[in-house]
Design a protein around this motif. Structure first.
Motif, PDB file in Angstrom:
ATOM      1  N   HIS A   1       0.818  -1.220   0.000  1.00 35.81           N
ATOM      2  CA  HIS A   1       0.000   0.000   0.000  1.00 35.81           C
ATOM      3  C   HIS A   1       0.845   1.260   0.000  1.00 35.81           C
ATOM      4  CE1 HIS A   1       0.669  -0.567   4.387  1.00 35.81           C
ATOM      5  NE2 HIS A   1       0.621   0.737   4.415  1.00 35.81           N
TER       6      HIS A   1
ATOM      7  N   GLY B   1      -2.274   4.447   1.483  1.00 32.00           N
ATOM      8  CA  GLY B   1      -2.918   4.144   2.758  1.00 32.00           C
ATOM      9  C   GLY B   1      -3.891   3.006   2.664  1.00 32.00           C
ATOM     10  N   GLY B   2      -3.723   2.009   3.523  1.00 33.62           N
ATOM     11  CA  GLY B   2      -4.627   0.877   3.550  1.00 33.62           C
ATOM     12  C   GLY B   2      -4.287  -0.148   2.490  1.00 33.62           C
TER      13      GLY B   2
ATOM     14  N   LYS C   1     -10.627  -3.906  -3.970  1.00 34.09           N
ATOM     15  CA  LYS C   1     -10.670  -3.150  -2.709  1.00 34.09           C
ATOM     16  C   LYS C   1      -9.548  -2.131  -2.705  1.00 34.09           C
ATOM     17  CE  LYS C   1     -12.399  -2.894   1.576  1.00 34.09           C
ATOM     18  NZ  LYS C   1     -13.838  -2.727   1.876  1.00 34.09           N
TER      19      LYS C   1
ATOM     20  N   PRO D   1      -8.158   1.879  -1.103  1.00 34.85           N
ATOM     21  CA  PRO D   1      -8.358   2.871  -0.040  1.00 34.85           C
ATOM     22  C   PRO D   1      -9.289   4.012  -0.434  1.00 34.85           C
ATOM     23  CG  PRO D   1      -6.053   2.277  -0.205  1.00 34.85           C
ATOM     24  CD  PRO D   1      -6.737   1.639  -1.374  1.00 34.85           C
TER      25      PRO D   1
END
Length: 374
Positions: free
Chosen positions: A219, A225-226, A257, A259
């Motif tokens: 990431h 982020g995430g 999926k 962030p």
């Protein structure tokens, strides 16, 4: 004579499609084993199936072939539709999400520093043959040479209009992306020169079962982020390259999926009993949903294979994305409806159900739009 030639042209146009729908006409030696594994609720040890439906036949193939040969009820498409091609940016960073419909089920999504492609096809024909089969009437909305470096490719299943090996070979040679698909399809890709993924964050082909996630990249490298990962999800379809290899490899939708907001790609699908849509909706919320709206007539045959615009809108209302893009229409004539029937029916349904035009779009090929954050 003219009528005979027209009938011959129609027969050639649909030859690849008809053969896939009529496995009894194909020699058994063309069968392939793409996957070996334990039985499950969608794999009987030899072939995959849609839970609750078994190895459905997808309509009467003899009836379909007869209608193809006679062109009974088939709308006439133009041989070519002009396309205004676009040149996407090399990267889109941060939370911005830019989406470009390239044609058929091929969509470029750019967000969080990642370039993502769905079911890429730049070939002239969706067919195992270079001389016959459905031919493109719209050029790709982005020239291949103008395509930015691709990080992730998702492949929903192994039909020729969704798994186009010439395009995938070019992408692998140029970009070395991560290619995620569902069980068994990796065998086809490996035989075409695309190796399996060797490391957790590396490039290569990864074939997964429904519900099995894999990380896209570190990431901190790309998304800021995430975790970023992709998960094949259940949908309602089938797979084949040569007819007798029917359902030897799995088909899927995808959750991507990210962030900055999640993406749902429905792949190629019929409605079935709709339970798979409910399962996918539970994985949301989604920022973007990519939903097929075309290739649905004649309905008695195509109902088990492809959703129509009414079912696509039902899917949209269950998923409740910030925005959706209607795909799988107007590029290859795979079925009998008129070329502009899918977006026309979608527009009527939007008005009737109070869906804003930018909520569920059916754009022209090559158009780029931005998806607001949730």
């Amino acid at each position: 004579m003219r009528r005979l030639l027209k009938g011959l042209g129609t027969a050639l146009l649909f030859l690849a499609v008809a053969l896939c729908f009529a496995p009894s006409l194909i020699p058994p030696f063309l069968d392939r084993i793409y996957y070996r594994g334990p039985p499950s609720d969608h794999f009987d040890g030899e072939r995959f199936f849609n839970p609750g439906f078994g190895h459905y036949g997808g309509g009467n193939p003899r009836s379909f072939v007869n209608r193809v040969l006679t062109a009974d009820g088939r709308a006439e498409w133009p041989s070519e539709v002009p396309v205004r091609q676009t040149v996407p940016p090399r990267r889109v960073n941060g939370s911005e999400m830019r989406v470009t419909w390239i044609g058929h089920a091929t969509v470029l999504v750019q967000t969080g520093g990642l370039n993502i492609l769905t079911d890429p096809i730049w070939s002239e024909r969706a067919s195992p043959f270079s001389f016959a089969g459905p031919k493109r009437v719209r050029a790709p909305g982005v020239k291949f040479e103008d395509l930015p470096k691709i990080d992730l490719v998702v492949i929903s299943h192994n039909h020729y209009d969704h798994m186009d090996l010439p395009t995938l070979k070019r992408l692998w040679a140029r970009d070395r992306p991560l290619i995620v698909t569902s069980l068994g399809n990796d065998t086809i890709l490996r035989n075409a020169g695309m190796p399996p993924r060797a490391t957790e964050y590396g490039p290569g082909v990864e074939a997964l079962d429904w519900g099995q996630p894999t990380l896209i990249s570190r990431h901190e490298d790309r998304t800021g982020g995430g975790p970023a990962y992709v998960v094949p999800l259940r949908n309602h379809h089938w797979g084949s390259r040569w007819g007798t290899d029917r359902n030897r490899a799995l088909w899927s939708a995808f959750l991507i999926k990210l962030p900055g907001g999640d993406i749902f790609f429905a792949g190629d699908t019929g409605w079935g009993d709709g339970s798979w849509v409910k399962e996918a909706a539970a994985q949301g919320p989604y920022r973007l949903a990519i939903i097929p709206i075309g290739a649905y007539e004649p309905r008695d045959f195509m109902k088990t294979n492809h959703v129509n615009p009414e079912e696509a809108v039902h899917m949209f209302e269950m998923l409740r994305p910030t925005a959706a893009l209607g795909i799988h229409w107007g590029t290859f004539q795979l079925t009998f409806e008129a070329i502009n029937d899918p977006p026309s029916r979608l527009a009527n349904l939007r008005r009737a159900r109070g869906i804003p035009a930018n909520g569920f779009l059916a754009t022209e090929v090559g158009r780029t739009f931005s998806v607001p954050a949730r």
